[in-house]
Design an enzyme around this catalytic site. Structure first.
Site, PDB file in Angstrom:
ATOM      1  CB  CYS A 117     -76.917  24.580  14.411  1.00 40.14           C
ATOM      2  SG  CYS A 117     -78.706  24.626  14.384  1.00 40.14           S
TER       3      CYS A 117
ATOM      4  CB  CYS B 272     -84.169  31.550  11.193  1.00 42.94           C
ATOM      5  SG  CYS B 272     -84.190  30.458  12.622  1.00 42.94           S
TER       6      CYS B 272
END
Length: 423
Positions: A159, A353
């Site tokens: 991440c 995102c």
């Protein structure tokens, strides 16, 4: 009447509960089990760590909001999953039986893989609201005596977006305080290059993020294997493209935020045949366990392969849109199962995102996540910063009001000028 138990009440578990209630009505029992009694909007943690948010603005108590929708809530840690017996064993010794189990726990944070790392060691974290609060407390002390800072991601991390976000937010906050000139910042990452993001890059992410780092005076070390952390020192082996040691670094710091590698949480990882060696749930195309046909899983806790082999291990991220589509697929597949129909719904491998960068932001779309792609772009602008703030407010509002509508399709896609995506 079927009893559906959802394990985990994060950005996967809460929408799953609401969507199940919306689709199934009141005919079936739904219970959410979570280790803590509050919801935390994890994407806002980078802001909390520099004082741009308060805990109360990005958390809320779970029970009253679920109970308004007729959803039961148990605030306890799960000690064991009896997958053969279709029950959870809870911290107080009780058992909770289920007909269907939905695992949305998120990850276990594997700080222990690097000696001295993590909030119990010498680096800060923004993975949990408690960690972000601790980082804010440490940051306030740092501001009294500023010096070098190291931000990034440990070996095995998957991440990377929040690490970039925090780098730029940290940079922006220091500028506002007229302290940036006193703080050399180094971005240290297991990625093979800046902008890899665990995705093999998206559009022009490499050159764009390198340019942003240069413009803001942030140096970087890629292919970085952090080996240990001591008070004020980070030990990093920089690897070459063949995975051999290239250079040793000892980086001094007065503040450091490093994202860890993830594993599956203990109770999930311990179930025989449920997970891969890292403890992530092995699922089929319908989000269902390959061994236990009444167990489904979504989010960071599911097993997906890395996009490519890299000199230092990196994983592939599970972004918000991907998680949302996994949840929706599970909801429809459970409804089909209850109705005696086969599972047909599938999640998406599209990655979308919104990343804040302090006073601007970056957005990317990778369709599908694993190359080659049909859509592959990365764009920057003030509008992304504003869209991220709007997404936070919209998501929190919807979670408090029991929405059964997918949040990403209603807000984030429209922010990007997209009405919907084919899954």
């Amino acid at each position: 009447m079927a009893h559906i138990v959802i394990l985990g009440a994060g950005i996967g578990g809460m929408p799953a509960a609401y969507e199940l209630r919306g689709l199934l009505g009141s005919a079936h029992r739904i219970t959410v089990v979570n280790a803590v009694d509050y919801f935390q909007f994890v994407p806002s943690n980078p802001w909390l760590a520099v004082g741009w948010r308060e805990r109360e603005t990005i958390t809320f108590p779970i029970r009253p909001y679920l109970e308004k929708k007729g959803i039961e809530f148990v605030a306890q840690q799960v000690q064991r999953i009896d997958a053969n017996g279709n029950a959870l064993e809870l911290a107080d010794g009780s058992r909770l039986a289920y007909d269907y189990l939905v695992i949305t726990t998120g990850p276990k944070l594997s700080f222990d893989e690097v000696p001295g790392a993590g909030p119990d060691g010498h680096t800060q974290s923004i993975c949990k609201v408690d960690h972000a609060e601790a980082a804010w407390a440490q940051y306030q002390q740092f501001l009294l005596d500023p010096g070098p800072a190291v931000i990034g991601a440990m070996p095995g991390a998957s991440c990377f977006g929040p690490a970039y976000e925090f780098s730029f937010i940290f940079n922006t906050d220091l500028k506002r305080r007229k302290l940036r000139n006193k703080v050399p910042i180094t971005y240290v990452t297991s990625e093979p290059y800046v902008g890899h993001l665990g995705l093999g890059g998206v559009g022009d992410s490499k050159s764009m993020l390198e340019s942003e780092f240069r413009n803001h005076g942030i140096s970087w070390i890629t292919n970085a294997k952090v080996t240990k952390v001591e008070a004020g020192k980070m030990f990093v082996t920089e690897m070459d493209d063949s995975g051999q040691p290239k250079k040793e670094h000892v980086l001094p710091f007065k503040f450091s935020m490093m994202l860890p590698a993830f594993k599956g949480v203990d109770a999930v990882a311990a179930v025989e045949g449920l997970c891969n060696p890292r403890g992530f749930v092995l699922i089929d195309e319908y989000q269902r366990s390959k061994k236990y046909r009444n167990i489904f899983s979504a989010g960071v806790c599911v097993a997906i392969p890395p996009v490519e082999l890299t000199p230092v291990a990196t994983g592939a991220p599970k972004t918000g849109y991907m998680i949302e589509t996994m949840v929706t697929a599970i909801v429809h597949n459970i409804a089909n199962e209850i109705a005696g129909k086969p599972a047909t719904a599938k999640g998406t491998w599209n990655a979308i995102c919104l990343a804040d960068m302090g006073d601007t932001g970056a957005a990317f779309v990778a369709m599908p996540q694993i190359p080659p792609r049909n859509v592959n772009w990365f764009k920057k602008g003030k509008w992304v910063h504003l869209a991220k703030i709007g997404y936070e407010k919209y998501f929190m509002y919807k979670m408090k009001n029991g929405t059964s509508e997918p949040v990403y399709e209603k807000y984030v896609l429209k922010s990007l000028g997209i009405e919907r995506l084919e899954r």
